[in-house]
Design an enzyme around this catalytic site. Structure first.
Site, short mmCIF file in Angstrom:
data_model
loop_
_atom_site.label_atom_id
_atom_site.label_comp_id
_atom_site.label_asym_id
_atom_site.label_seq_id
_atom_site.Cartn_x
_atom_site.Cartn_y
_atom_site.Cartn_z
CG ASN A 197 -1.99 1.80 1.33
OD1 ASN A 197 -2.47 2.34 0.65
ND2 ASN A 197 -2.35 1.24 2.68
CD1 TRP A 198 3.66 1.48 -2.42
CD2 TRP A 198 4.46 2.96 -4.78
NE1 TRP A 198 4.72 1.58 -2.91
CE2 TRP A 198 4.98 1.89 -4.61
CE3 TRP A 198 3.93 4.07 -5.40
CZ2 TRP A 198 6.21 2.25 -5.35
CZ3 TRP A 198 4.82 3.77 -6.76
CH2 TRP A 198 6.04 2.89 -6.63
CE LYS A 199 0.44 3.43 4.91
NZ LYS A 199 0.31 3.38 5.86
CG HIS A 255 -5.81 2.61 5.60
ND1 HIS A 255 -5.07 2.81 6.23
CD2 HIS A 255 -4.54 1.17 4.88
CE1 HIS A 255 -3.67 2.18 6.58
NE2 HIS A 255 -3.72 1.28 5.79
CD GLU A 306 -2.79 5.59 6.46
OE1 GLU A 306 -3.03 5.49 5.66
OE2 GLU A 306 -1.90 5.11 7.37
CD GLU A 340 -3.85 -2.86 7.17
OE1 GLU A 340 -2.26 -2.76 6.96
OE2 GLU A 340 -4.21 -1.82 7.08
N GLY A 386 3.27 1.76 11.18
CA GLY A 386 3.56 3.22 10.79
C GLY A 386 4.51 3.78 11.82
CB SER A 441 5.65 -2.23 11.33
OG SER A 441 4.81 -0.37 12.34
N GLY A 447 3.10 -0.92 4.11
CA GLY A 447 2.74 -0.06 3.98
C GLY A 447 4.42 1.06 3.63
N GLY A 448 4.90 1.56 4.88
CA GLY A 448 5.97 1.73 4.53
C GLY A 448 7.22 0.73 3.81
#
Ligand code: PEP
Length: 253
Positions: free
Chosen positions: A9-11, A95, A97, A166, A172, A210, A231-232
């Site tokens: 997931n590049w957000k 998600h 966020e 998640e 993150g 993470s 993610g990251g």
């Protein structure tokens, strides 16, 4: 057996230049996939640019959210039908966020999952508790409620999709749920799915929060962890490849 999935997931990160460099690096070190499906959720504006290089490696593409309606006066929104037209096969829904920043309720997430399925897009439904819920012993109830809202709307059709557990406190933050903590919630999710309808026992349940090359193998060794939503670390081709390699070598067969 559930399909194994490693998804990135590049957000709201990336550019055409980064995408080109990323796929060049992926091609250099790519491994034939025996166990898992690899998915990438770039920003929607990069989807068309990703189509060719992703197809060359067998990577599936998705968008990060869809609107419940197929078209209309919804400035800035993205319909599931448009995502399919642009070449997406998957979408994230719910998600954390978006739940936090856009106020998406369990019901909002459910109608987005339904819209995706109607359009032929596979939903990866994100669920997870915040830290205060976990500390108060409510983590399981929160996740059950999130999942049951989606199941009440789409039922057995969810067999086309996947669940991403998640825990919000692990996204993150560099803090991963231990394999045991993650497995315990995945087992709860599996139970809810199994009890909801025939054909849902094998819906993939991936873990997100993470995930990095150094913790992926231990997570993937757990019975009900069918992969990862990353993610990251998915923005770094080498790190994402290492996580894919961990699934290919250490995940349950
Ligand atoms: C995510 O946003 O879905 C996620 C899991 O992020 P990270 O891997 O950076 O914690």
């Amino acid at each position: 057996m559930p399909q194994r999935i490693v998804a990135g997931n590049w957000k709201m990160n990336g550019s055409r230049a980064l995408l080109a460099a990323y796929f060049a690096a992926m091609e250099q070190a790519w491994m034939p996939l025996r166990r898992c499906e690899v998915l990438l959720f770039p920003p929607a504006l990069l989807l068309s640019e990703a189509l060719e290089p992703a197809a060359a490696l067998g990577i599936g593409l998705g968008v990060q959210t869809v609107h419940p309606e197929a078209s209309g006066a919804y400035t800035g929104e993205l319909a599931a039908e448009m995502a399919v037209d642009a070449g997406a096969q998957w979408t994230l829904v719910g998600h954390s966020e978006r739940r936090a920043a856009c106020g998406e309720s369990n019901e909002d997430v459910a109608v987005r999952a339904a819209a995706a399925l109607r359009a032929g897009l596979k939903p990866m439904v994100c669920v997870g508790e915040v830290l205060t819920d976990r500390r108060a012993g409510r983590a399981e109830d929160v996740v059950r409620e999130q999942l049951e809202a989606v199941l009440a709307t789409v039922g057995e059709d969810l067999s086309a999709g996947a669940i991403a557990y998640e825990p919000v406190w692990a996204i993150g933050t560099g803090e991963t749920a231990s394999p045991e903590v993650a497995q315990a919630m995945h087992a709860v999710i599996r139970d809810v799915l199994r009890g909801a309808a025939n054909g849902l026992a094998d819906v993939p349940i991936v873990y997100g929060g993470s995930v990095k090359p150094d913790n992926a193998a231990a997570l993937f060794a757990e019975t009900d962890i069918d992969g990862a939503l990353v993610g990251g670390a998915s923005l770094d081709a080498a790190a994402f490849l290492a996580i894919i390699a961990a699934m290919e070598t250490h995940g349950n067969p």
